[in-house]
Structures are given as C-alpha cells and as structure tokens.
Design a protein around this motif. Structure first.
Motif, PDB file in Angstrom:
ATOM      1  N   GLU A 163       0.859  -1.213  -0.022  1.00  0.00           N
ATOM      2  CA  GLU A 163      -0.115   0.075   0.177  1.00  0.00           C
ATOM      3  C   GLU A 163       0.873   1.251  -0.027  1.00  0.00           C
ATOM      4  OE1 GLU A 163      -3.489   1.917   2.984  1.00  0.00           O
ATOM      5  OE2 GLU A 163      -3.044  -0.390   2.807  1.00  0.00           O
ATOM      6  N   LEU A 164       2.094   1.242   0.667  1.00  0.00           N
ATOM      7  CA  LEU A 164       2.949   2.094   0.492  1.00  0.00           C
ATOM      8  C   LEU A 164       4.418   1.795   0.092  1.00  0.00           C
ATOM      9  CD1 LEU A 164       2.728   4.125   4.041  1.00  0.00           C
ATOM     10  CD2 LEU A 164       2.266   5.009   1.946  1.00  0.00           C
ATOM     11  N   SER A 165       5.038   2.541  -0.787  1.00  0.00           N
ATOM     12  CA  SER A 165       6.523   2.012  -1.199  1.00  0.00           C
ATOM     13  C   SER A 165       7.386   2.460  -0.184  1.00  0.00           C
ATOM     14  CB  SER A 165       6.500   2.434  -2.559  1.00  0.00           C
ATOM     15  OG  SER A 165       6.932   3.774  -2.739  1.00  0.00           O
ATOM     16  N   ILE A 166       8.601   1.936  -0.367  1.00  0.00           N
ATOM     17  CA  ILE A 166       9.485   2.262   0.504  1.00  0.00           C
ATOM     18  C   ILE A 166      10.093   3.778   0.198  1.00  0.00           C
ATOM     19  CG2 ILE A 166      11.706   1.525  -0.797  1.00  0.00           C
ATOM     20  CD1 ILE A 166      11.496   1.246   2.851  1.00  0.00           C
ATOM     21  N   VAL A 167      10.025   4.113  -1.163  1.00  0.00           N
ATOM     22  CA  VAL A 167      10.169   5.537  -1.695  1.00  0.00           C
ATOM     23  C   VAL A 167       9.450   6.469  -0.872  1.00  0.00           C
ATOM     24  CG1 VAL A 167      10.307   7.040  -3.621  1.00  0.00           C
ATOM     25  CG2 VAL A 167      11.119   4.564  -3.897  1.00  0.00           C
ATOM     26  N   GLU A 168       7.968   6.247  -0.926  1.00  0.00           N
ATOM     27  CA  GLU A 168       7.044   7.242  -0.317  1.00  0.00           C
ATOM     28  C   GLU A 168       7.265   7.315   0.943  1.00  0.00           C
ATOM     29  OE1 GLU A 168       2.893   6.167  -2.761  1.00  0.00           O
ATOM     30  OE2 GLU A 168       3.494   4.816  -1.327  1.00  0.00           O
ATOM     31  N   VAL A 169       7.710   6.155   1.738  1.00  0.00           N
ATOM     32  CA  VAL A 169       7.992   6.454   3.311  1.00  0.00           C
ATOM     33  C   VAL A 169       9.069   7.012   3.507  1.00  0.00           C
ATOM     34  CG1 VAL A 169       8.699   4.894   5.311  1.00  0.00           C
ATOM     35  CG2 VAL A 169       6.804   4.231   3.885  1.00  0.00           C
ATOM     36  N   LEU A 170      10.221   6.945   2.736  1.00  0.00           N
ATOM     37  CA  LEU A 170      11.372   7.594   3.081  1.00  0.00           C
ATOM     38  C   LEU A 170      11.486   9.341   2.754  1.00  0.00           C
ATOM     39  CD1 LEU A 170      14.170   5.052   1.709  1.00  0.00           C
ATOM     40  CD2 LEU A 170      13.666   5.823   4.023  1.00  0.00           C
ATOM     41  N   GLU A 171      10.275   9.405   1.955  1.00  0.00           N
ATOM     42  CA  GLU A 171      10.284  10.868   1.421  1.00  0.00           C
ATOM     43  C   GLU A 171       9.435  11.660   2.524  1.00  0.00           C
ATOM     44  OE1 GLU A 171       8.473  10.825  -2.525  1.00  0.00           O
ATOM     45  OE2 GLU A 171      10.307  10.398  -3.474  1.00  0.00           O
ATOM     46  N   LYS A 172       8.615  10.915   3.481  1.00  0.00           N
ATOM     47  CA  LYS A 172       7.744  11.671   4.256  1.00  0.00           C
ATOM     48  C   LYS A 172       8.490  11.564   5.804  1.00  0.00           C
ATOM     49  CE  LYS A 172       3.529  10.146   2.310  1.00  0.00           C
ATOM     50  NZ  LYS A 172       2.343   9.165   2.608  1.00  0.00           N
ATOM     51  N   THR A 173       9.844  12.047   5.641  1.00  0.00           N
ATOM     52  CA  THR A 173      10.602  11.836   7.156  1.00  0.00           C
ATOM     53  C   THR A 173       9.984  13.289   8.102  1.00  0.00           C
ATOM     54  OG1 THR A 173      12.169  13.488   6.174  1.00  0.00           O
ATOM     55  CG2 THR A 173      12.719  11.131   6.111  1.00  0.00           C
ATOM     56  N   GLU A 208      20.968  12.363   3.207  1.00  0.00           N
ATOM     57  CA  GLU A 208      20.615  12.095   1.774  1.00  0.00           C
ATOM     58  C   GLU A 208      21.234  11.258   0.906  1.00  0.00           C
ATOM     59  OE1 GLU A 208      18.012  14.128   0.346  1.00  0.00           O
ATOM     60  OE2 GLU A 208      18.055  14.760   2.631  1.00  0.00           O
ATOM     61  N   LYS A 209      22.419  10.972   0.900  1.00  0.00           N
ATOM     62  CA  LYS A 209      23.145   9.931   0.399  1.00  0.00           C
ATOM     63  C   LYS A 209      22.622   8.671   0.711  1.00  0.00           C
ATOM     64  CE  LYS A 209      27.596  12.429  -0.768  1.00  0.00           C
ATOM     65  NZ  LYS A 209      28.945  12.320  -0.468  1.00  0.00           N
ATOM     66  N   GLN A 210      22.471   8.381   1.910  1.00  0.00           N
ATOM     67  CA  GLN A 210      21.872   6.911   2.620  1.00  0.00           C
ATOM     68  C   GLN A 210      20.653   6.708   1.968  1.00  0.00           C
ATOM     69  OE1 GLN A 210      22.428   7.629   6.679  1.00  0.00           O
ATOM     70  NE2 GLN A 210      24.427   6.573   6.642  1.00  0.00           N
TER      71      GLN A 210
END
Length: 102
Positions: free
Chosen positions: A36-46, A91-93
C-alpha cells in the motif's frame, strides 16, 4: 539518571501515548508489507513523526523477502548503522536505499 516520578494520571497518559505510537508504527509496517506504501514514499515523508522515529532496519524488514540477515547485509553495504532511525538518514543514504529498494 533516575526515572522521573510521575503521578498515576501522568503515568497512564504516557503509557497510552506509547501504545498509540506502537500501533501507528505497526500500521505503517503493515502498509509497507502489503504494498500500500512503497519504501520510496515512506523515505520521502521524514517529517511525519511516526515515520521519522521508526528504525530503518525494522522498516526494511517489513518488505517481502527481507529478513534480519538480508537487512543486516544491506545496511552494512550501505554503511547505515543498525540503530539508525529514518529521520537520521543522510541524503546519500536515502538515495542509496531508494536505488536498491525502489
């Protein structure tokens, strides 16, 4: 440092708040697990307090096909500490995680 002495009411309130946080993190992990949520979406919502406080290793373990050993190897390859939380990622991580998992 000794623990603060809380009144019974303050203690109950703190326990309730902690339980709500655990439930919110479990819901987040379930959404990642089901896609339902991708890892990309999660990492963008810090900026989200639930997302920012979850450990990166716990979040990755939520992905299908990733167990403790595979996660430990990935985090070691990307030079991410085992105790790192999402908010503490550089950011690099983040970019490296998105490249490998996204």
């Amino acid at each position: 440092m000794p623990l603060p002495q809380l009144s019974e009411e303050a203690r109950k309130e703190a326990l309730l708040k902690a339980a709500e946080a655990r439930t919110a993190r479990a819901d987040l992990r379930q959404k990642v697990k089901t896609g339902e949520l991708s890892i990309v979406e999660v990492l963008e919502k810090t900026d989200d307090p639930v997302i920012s406080k979850i450990k990166v290793s716990t979040l990755i373990e939520s992905l299908p096909g990733y167990g403790k050993a595979k996660v430990a190897k990935l985090m070691d390859e990307l030079a991410i500490s085992e105790s790192r939380r999402v908010k503490g990622l550089g950011e690099k991580q983040k970019a490296a995680l998105i490249e490998r998992l996204g």
